[in-house]
Design a protein around this motif. Structure first.
Motif, PDB file in Angstrom:
ATOM      1  N   GLU A 144       0.845  -1.195   0.000  1.00 60.02           N
ATOM      2  CA  GLU A 144       0.000   0.000   0.000  1.00 60.02           C
ATOM      3  C   GLU A 144       0.879   1.243   0.000  1.00 60.02           C
ATOM      4  N   ASN A 145       1.321   1.645   1.197  1.00 61.98           N
ATOM      5  CA  ASN A 145       2.175   2.837   1.270  1.00 61.98           C
ATOM      6  C   ASN A 145       3.647   2.489   1.481  1.00 61.98           C
ATOM      7  N   GLU A 146       3.964   1.194   1.520  1.00 58.74           N
ATOM      8  CA  GLU A 146       5.347   0.778   1.758  1.00 58.74           C
ATOM      9  C   GLU A 146       6.211   1.094   0.534  1.00 58.74           C
ATOM     10  N   LYS A 147       7.301   1.798   0.753  1.00 48.34           N
ATOM     11  CA  LYS A 147       8.196   2.177  -0.336  1.00 48.34           C
ATOM     12  C   LYS A 147       9.554   1.483  -0.233  1.00 48.34           C
ATOM     13  N   THR A 148       9.991   1.224   0.996  1.00 46.91           N
ATOM     14  CA  THR A 148      11.325   0.665   1.205  1.00 46.91           C
ATOM     15  C   THR A 148      11.250  -0.686   1.913  1.00 46.91           C
ATOM     16  N   ILE A 149      12.391  -1.365   1.942  1.00 38.80           N
ATOM     17  CA  ILE A 149      12.463  -2.630   2.675  1.00 38.80           C
ATOM     18  C   ILE A 149      12.132  -2.393   4.149  1.00 38.80           C
ATOM     19  N   GLY A 150      12.616  -1.281   4.684  1.00 39.51           N
ATOM     20  CA  GLY A 150      12.335  -0.948   6.077  1.00 39.51           C
ATOM     21  C   GLY A 150      10.849  -0.830   6.343  1.00 39.51           C
ATOM     22  N   ASP A 151      10.119  -0.168   5.445  1.00 42.24           N
ATOM     23  CA  ASP A 151       8.666  -0.023   5.597  1.00 42.24           C
ATOM     24  C   ASP A 151       7.996  -1.399   5.665  1.00 42.24           C
ATOM     25  N   LEU A 152       8.406  -2.284   4.758  1.00 41.21           N
ATOM     26  CA  LEU A 152       7.802  -3.616   4.693  1.00 41.21           C
ATOM     27  C   LEU A 152       8.113  -4.419   5.953  1.00 41.21           C
ATOM     28  N   LEU A 153       9.372  -4.385   6.398  1.00 42.43           N
ATOM     29  CA  LEU A 153       9.769  -5.195   7.557  1.00 42.43           C
ATOM     30  C   LEU A 153       9.120  -4.704   8.848  1.00 42.43           C
ATOM     31  N   ILE A 154       8.964  -3.395   8.977  1.00 43.02           N
ATOM     32  CA  ILE A 154       8.285  -2.856  10.153  1.00 43.02           C
ATOM     33  C   ILE A 154       6.837  -3.342  10.190  1.00 43.02           C
ATOM     34  N   GLY A 155       6.196  -3.357   9.035  1.00 41.94           N
ATOM     35  CA  GLY A 155       4.826  -3.861   8.960  1.00 41.94           C
ATOM     36  C   GLY A 155       4.741  -5.333   9.323  1.00 41.94           C
ATOM     37  N   ILE A 156       5.716  -6.125   8.873  1.00 42.28           N
ATOM     38  CA  ILE A 156       5.739  -7.555   9.192  1.00 42.28           C
ATOM     39  C   ILE A 156       5.947  -7.760  10.687  1.00 42.28           C
ATOM     40  N   GLU A 157       6.880  -7.006  11.292  1.00 41.20           N
ATOM     41  CA  GLU A 157       7.130  -7.141  12.730  1.00 41.20           C
ATOM     42  C   GLU A 157       5.890  -6.757  13.540  1.00 41.20           C
ATOM     43  N   ASN A 158       5.177  -5.721  13.106  1.00 46.52           N
ATOM     44  CA  ASN A 158       3.928  -5.342  13.791  1.00 46.52           C
ATOM     45  C   ASN A 158       2.903  -6.463  13.700  1.00 46.52           C
TER      46      ASN A 158
END
Length: 279
Positions: free
Chosen positions: A15-29
């Motif tokens: 959706e709004n994830e642009k970077t690997i960091g964005d994606l991984l933070i979402g996965i950890e949540n």
């Protein structure tokens, strides 16, 4: 871009994830509260270990063909951390002074030490002291790690193996008032130390049961919900230790015999019943 979790299509729509960091933070949540965490990632077939993940946080997802997010349970993280600590201690046993220093620095800068410091703090401290030559010998610390590995792998069996020890400590708690009155200070100290050790062990095992599929949240002990029992147990334990340190033999004896002995037996009996009922 293909997004995988442990090699399988994750079915994730960005959706709004642009970077690997964005994606991984979402996965950890998403993983929060499950006991599992990200253990590494594979970017376009190139593995990135967990300790190196921050170095790729800013890479843009649109530039990738695939990312495979590796997820491991808390048990796997703990198992790997303890095994890494055992390897470091074994290597340190017969090493020279300079070799010991190299082993210690390598271990303390790695992911195993970081995990232990956050999740199993008493073991982290024991290993650090042993590797620095200030605590127990590597051989003695290895014995401690072997006990923790048994708890980790076979908590049910560890609980069942405690029957005789718990019975002995309960009996010694009931005898503590007389020991204090008759000047058996050494035996009284041993009783307090044994009680402290078995209590810590049983609460560790209680926590580990959840990771092995036991529904511990529904447990009641002495007709009290688990959380309330643990809170009351801790409060009385603090009173006991304060009375013992203040050399208040009357209060120490009363708390040991009438409060802690039955609570310890209730805790152990409940744990033993819980694991005995599950095949």
């Amino acid at each position: 871009m293909e997004i995988l979790i442990n090699g399988q299509d994750a079915g994730i729509t960005l959706e709004n994830e642009k970077t690997i960091g964005d994606l991984l933070i979402g996965i950890e949540n998403w993983l929060e509260g499950t006991g599992s965490h990200i253990s590494g990632i594979i970017i376009d077939t190139e593995p990135v270990q967990v300790e190196a993940i921050p170095t790729v946080f800013e890479r843009e997802l649109r530039a990738l063909q695939s990312i495979d997010i590796r997820i491991s349970s808390w048990l796997n993280f703990a198992r790997e951390a303890l095994m890494s600590a055992k390897s470091a201690l074994k290597a340190s046993e017969d090493a020279s002074f300079e070799e010991k220093k190299t082993i210690r620095i390598a271990f303390e800068s790695g992911p195993a030490a970081a995990f232990l410091k956050e999740q199993i703090q008493d073991i982290a401290k024991s290993v650090a002291l042993s590797l620095s030559g200030e605590g127990l010998s590597p051989a003695d610390t290895l014995k401690l790690l072997e006990e923790r590995m048994r708890e980790l792998e076979l908590p049910k069996q560890e609980i069942l193996n405690c029957t005789a020890l718990v019975s002995e400590i309960v009996s010694r708690l009931e005898d503590l008032p007389l020991d204090l009155q008759t000047g058996k200070d050494k035996r009284a100290l041993e009783t307090v130390q044994l009680f402290s050790h078995i209590t810590e062990k049983l609460f560790r095992l209680l926590s580990l049961l959840k990771h092995h599929g036991f529904e511990i949240d529904a447990i009641t002990i002495a007709s009290a919900p688990l959380n309330r029992f643990i809170e009351d147990f801790g409060n009385v334990l603090n009173e006991l230790m304060e009375a013992y340190e203040a050399k208040d033999t009357v209060l120490t004896g009363d708390l040991a015999e009438y409060e802690m002995a039955p609570r310890l037996m209730s805790l152990y009996s409940t744990l033993k019943d819980a694991v005995s009922k599950k095949a």
